[in-house]
Every structure is written in structure tokens, then in C-alpha cells.
Design an enzyme around this catalytic site. Structure first.
Site, PDB file in Angstrom:
ATOM      1  N   HIS A 104       6.598  42.590  57.259  1.00 60.53           N
ATOM      2  CA  HIS A 104       6.013  42.237  58.554  1.00 60.53           C
ATOM      3  C   HIS A 104       4.876  43.192  58.910  1.00 60.53           C
ATOM      4  O   HIS A 104       5.011  44.070  59.764  1.00 60.53           O
ATOM      5  CB  HIS A 104       7.089  42.232  59.635  1.00 60.53           C
ATOM      6  CG  HIS A 104       8.011  41.060  59.543  1.00 60.53           C
ATOM      7  ND1 HIS A 104       9.268  41.045  60.111  1.00 60.53           N
ATOM      8  CD2 HIS A 104       7.863  39.860  58.932  1.00 60.53           C
ATOM      9  CE1 HIS A 104       9.847  39.879  59.858  1.00 60.53           C
ATOM     10  NE2 HIS A 104       9.014  39.155  59.143  1.00 60.53           N
TER      11      HIS A 104
ATOM     12  N   CYS B 186      14.926  43.845  49.857  1.00 63.01           N
ATOM     13  CA  CYS B 186      15.278  45.260  49.906  1.00 63.01           C
ATOM     14  C   CYS B 186      16.728  45.426  49.436  1.00 63.01           C
ATOM     15  O   CYS B 186      17.618  44.703  49.893  1.00 63.01           O
ATOM     16  CB  CYS B 186      15.124  45.790  51.325  1.00 63.01           C
ATOM     17  SG  CYS B 186      15.709  47.493  51.503  1.00 63.01           S
TER      18      CYS B 186
ATOM     19  N   HIS C 210      15.195  36.070  63.203  1.00 60.22           N
ATOM     20  CA  HIS C 210      14.646  37.027  62.249  1.00 60.22           C
ATOM     21  C   HIS C 210      15.063  36.620  60.837  1.00 60.22           C
ATOM     22  O   HIS C 210      16.205  36.231  60.608  1.00 60.22           O
ATOM     23  CB  HIS C 210      15.147  38.440  62.565  1.00 60.22           C
ATOM     24  CG  HIS C 210      14.422  39.520  61.817  1.00 60.22           C
ATOM     25  ND1 HIS C 210      14.684  39.830  60.504  1.00 60.22           N
ATOM     26  CD2 HIS C 210      13.423  40.365  62.205  1.00 60.22           C
ATOM     27  CE1 HIS C 210      13.889  40.816  60.119  1.00 60.22           C
ATOM     28  NE2 HIS C 210      13.125  41.158  61.132  1.00 60.22           N
TER      29      HIS C 210
ATOM     30  N   GLU D  80      15.750  38.244  58.173  1.00 57.35           N
ATOM     31  CA  GLU D  80      16.878  38.969  57.584  1.00 57.35           C
ATOM     32  C   GLU D  80      18.205  38.426  58.104  1.00 57.35           C
ATOM     33  O   GLU D  80      19.162  38.247  57.342  1.00 57.35           O
ATOM     34  CB  GLU D  80      16.771  40.467  57.885  1.00 57.35           C
ATOM     35  CG  GLU D  80      17.880  41.269  57.223  1.00 57.35           C
ATOM     36  CD  GLU D  80      17.905  42.722  57.649  1.00 57.35           C
ATOM     37  OE1 GLU D  80      19.010  43.309  57.668  1.00 57.35           O
ATOM     38  OE2 GLU D  80      16.831  43.286  57.957  1.00 57.35           O
TER      39      GLU D  80
ATOM     40  N   THR E 252      19.314  45.387  59.407  1.00 48.44           N
ATOM     41  CA  THR E 252      19.074  46.774  59.000  1.00 48.44           C
ATOM     42  C   THR E 252      18.019  47.499  59.826  1.00 48.44           C
ATOM     43  O   THR E 252      17.922  48.725  59.758  1.00 48.44           O
ATOM     44  CB  THR E 252      18.637  46.836  57.523  1.00 48.44           C
ATOM     45  OG1 THR E 252      17.407  46.121  57.362  1.00 48.44           O
ATOM     46  CG2 THR E 252      19.702  46.232  56.610  1.00 48.44           C
TER      47      THR E 252
ATOM     48  N   SER F 154       7.186  42.975  63.626  1.00 47.90           N
ATOM     49  CA  SER F 154       7.968  43.972  62.902  1.00 47.90           C
ATOM     50  C   SER F 154       9.049  44.535  63.819  1.00 47.90           C
ATOM     51  O   SER F 154       8.762  45.274  64.759  1.00 47.90           O
ATOM     52  CB  SER F 154       7.059  45.106  62.413  1.00 47.90           C
ATOM     53  OG  SER F 154       7.832  46.201  61.955  1.00 47.90           O
ATOM     54  N   SER F 155      10.289  44.190  63.516  1.00 49.81           N
ATOM     55  CA  SER F 155      11.407  44.626  64.359  1.00 49.81           C
ATOM     56  C   SER F 155      11.487  46.140  64.433  1.00 49.81           C
ATOM     57  O   SER F 155      11.615  46.717  65.513  1.00 49.81           O
ATOM     58  CB  SER F 155      12.721  44.051  63.810  1.00 49.81           C
ATOM     59  OG  SER F 155      13.822  44.496  64.563  1.00 49.81           O
TER      60      SER F 155
END
Length: 323
Positions: A46, A101, A129, A131, A170, A228-229
């Protein structure tokens, strides 16, 4: 030229983490090995600069696998994907490279194991999101999203004796996550913790570093993208830790001169998906504004690295025969 009393506190660690470094290098090596175009599902990481730079080199970003021509090379982003996405890619005979990741993969493996062992999973994370969608996709029927502290109240009442465990995205704020987890434990006394901390080392380290500089900073500038979290969390952590003001920017030219009124100390950090060239550009900009005295504040030194996907690793050279 540095104005007297004006300075920058530069947080370290900042910027690229091992997972992002691996993901970006995966795409770069795929371009070198297979040539353009290489397709990537979602944004590889991101960060606007990274995505645009790769697009200029022949990378095509898509939302779903059905947008990729059959037989093409497709990279899965650092945020991970669900089994359904993998199956869809297989059906289209796509040559896939997994840039997930390894720390995200660890959470996926935990989800699969707990589902197999009869648990319901309370997944702490942000709705929508990538992820979260990937992790929930490992066990969609027994995974319940907890988005924020208020999300705890929206969870169902489980039958007595139902085994429960929490997992998390994460890239969350450590403090916010533990606030949610504490509330979860209050509501579900039998709730179990994961075997290891799900919030990644890089997220925790960057938050710890910004906590160190924030109390001494009149203004904290975080370099990172709005989607971007972990970058957005750094802004929140800076304010909670005592910074008077904090802002998120992709590029130095987005900085507003009005932010500097009455400011002597500027804190600077960047999210885990941000290349350091963008931080350097910000420091040059701040130097032009009189903030040329830069002190780097280091809270820990990161040494973690992750190997590339097997398909992109260089073959090991055979040891030479002794004479």
C-alpha cells in the site's frame, strides 16, 4: 540553512520492513525473469510511489484473477490471499508467485489450524482490508470480524463450551488491539490467545519509535499512503503519545506550510511500505524550511530478512571439487 532551535527528530526503525522488501523484490525479479507484463493482484504494497514506479516498468495491477489473461504470470500481494483466489488462479492456468508476507502466512496457518480443531475465530481487523479478507477466507464459516472496540458488542453469543480464539490483522495499533482484546476477554472468559503475537514486529517497532519522538515533537509528519493501515496507525500513535499535531503525506510537496507555525521540533517517520527516498525528499524540504538539524532516534535495530519465492531464487552453486 538551519534556524536556531529548529530541528528534526528522525525515527528509526522506519520505512520498508522485511515483508515489503521481499514483496517488491519479487515483482522486480519477476519482471527480469519473465519480462513485461507481469500482473499483480491488488497493490503489491500500500504505497502510491511503489505502485506507480512498478507500473512504469510494465506491471499491471488487477483487482481479481479473471482480469488476467490465461497462462500469464500473476503475483499475489504482500497482504495474502484466500484459498478461493488461489483456486481461481489455478483454473485460469496462471503462473503464480506468492509475495505474501511470511508473517501474514503465519496468521493464515493459525486460522486453518484453529478451524480444524473446532474453534470459532474472532478476527481483529479492519473490514475490507485485503489482509483481513485473505485470513477470513481460510475459514469463512467460523470467522467473526471485530472491527474496533464497538465491534465486540456486535458479536454473537456462542453456545456454552464453544472454543474461541482471537487472531489479528498484522498492521494494527498495538495499544488499540489490546484494548479490543481486553474487552473480548471480558465478554468471553474462555477466549484463548494465539500462540504468538500476530501484530508484526515491524509494525510494533515503528510504533515504539514514534512513541519515543512524539512527546518531544510539536509536529510529527508520517510518510505513507492513505490506504496503508500501518502508516495511518503511526499518525494516531503519535498523537496519543504526545505530539501536538501529526499528518500523513505521500510526498514532501503535500506538506502544508501552515503546519509549521510555532513549531520548533518536527518528528519524522514512515510506514512499513515506504521507500526511504521519500523520507529523504521530506528531509530536504524541511532543510529548506530551516529544519536542517536532524537527529536520528533509534529504538531498535532490525535484522530480519525473508527469502524470495522459490521460483525466483538463484540456484545454489555447486561447491568446487578439491584438487
Amino acid at each position: 540553512m538551519t534556524d536556531q532551535g529548529k530541528k528534526v527528530l528522525l525515527a528509526s526503525p522506519r520505512g520498508y520492513c522485511a515483508g515489503v522488501d521481499r514483496a517488491v523484490e519479487t515483482v522486480e525479479k519477476a519482471l527480469e525473469k519473465y519480462g513485461a507484463p507481469v500482473y499483480v493482484r491488488k497493490e503489491i504494497v500500500h504505497n502510491k510511489y511503489v505502485v506507480e514506479t512498478l507500473q512504469d516498468r510494465g506491471v499491471i495491477f488487477v483487482d481479481e484473477t479473471d482480469e488476467v489473461p490465461e497462462g500469464s504470470h500473476l503475483v499475489f500481494s504482500a497482504h495474502g490471499v484466500s484459498p478461493a483466489v488461489r483456486e481461481s488462479a489455478k483454473e485460469r492456468s496462471l503462473h503464480t508467485l506468492d509475495a505474501s508476507c511470511p508473517l501474514v502466512t503465519k496468521v493464515h496457518n493459525e486460522a486453518k489450524r484453529f478451524a480444524r480443531d473446532g474453534y470459532h475465530i474472532l478476527l481483529v481487523g479492519h473490514e475490507g482490508h485485503e489482509e483481513v479478507e485473505g485470513t477470513a477466507g481460510e475459514a469463512p464459516d467460523i470467522t467473526h470480524l471485530v472491527d474496533g472496540v464497538d465491534g465486540v458488542d456486535r458479536l454473537p453469543d456462542f453456545p456454552e463450551g464453544q472454543k474461541l480464539v482471537w487472531l489479528s490483522q498484522t498492521t494494527l495499533s498495538v495499544d488499540e488491539t489490546m484494548e479490543i482484546v481486553n474487552k473480548l476477554h471480558e465478554r468471553y472468559p474462555n477466549l484463548e490467545n494465539p500462540p504468538s503475537d500476530d501484530i508484526c514486529y515491524a509494525t510494533q517497532n515503528r510504533q515504539a519509535a514514534v512513541k519515543k519522538i512524539a512527546p518531544q515533537s510539536d509536529l510529527v509528519i508520517v510518510v505513507g499512503s492513505q490506504n496503508s493501515s500501518n502508516s495511518k496507525r503511526l499518525v494516531e500513535v503519535a498523537l496519543e503519545a504526545g505530539a501536538q499535531e501529526s499528518h500523513l503525506v505521500d510526498y514532501a510537496h503535500q506538506v502544508d506550510d501552515a503546519w509549521f507555525e510555532g513549531v520548533n521540533t518536527v518528528g519524522v517517520t514512515s510506514g512499513a511500505s515506504v521507500p526511504d527516498i521519500l523520507v529523504r525528499e521530506l528531509l530536504d524540504y524541511l532543510g529548506e524550511k530551516g529544519y536542517g538539524d536532524v537527529e536520528e532516534i533509534t529504538t531498535t535495530v532490525e535484522t530480519i530478512t525473508f527469502s524470495l519465492p522459490r521460483e525466483l531464487r538463484l540456484p545454489r552453486r555447486e561447491a568446487p571439487l578439491e584438487a
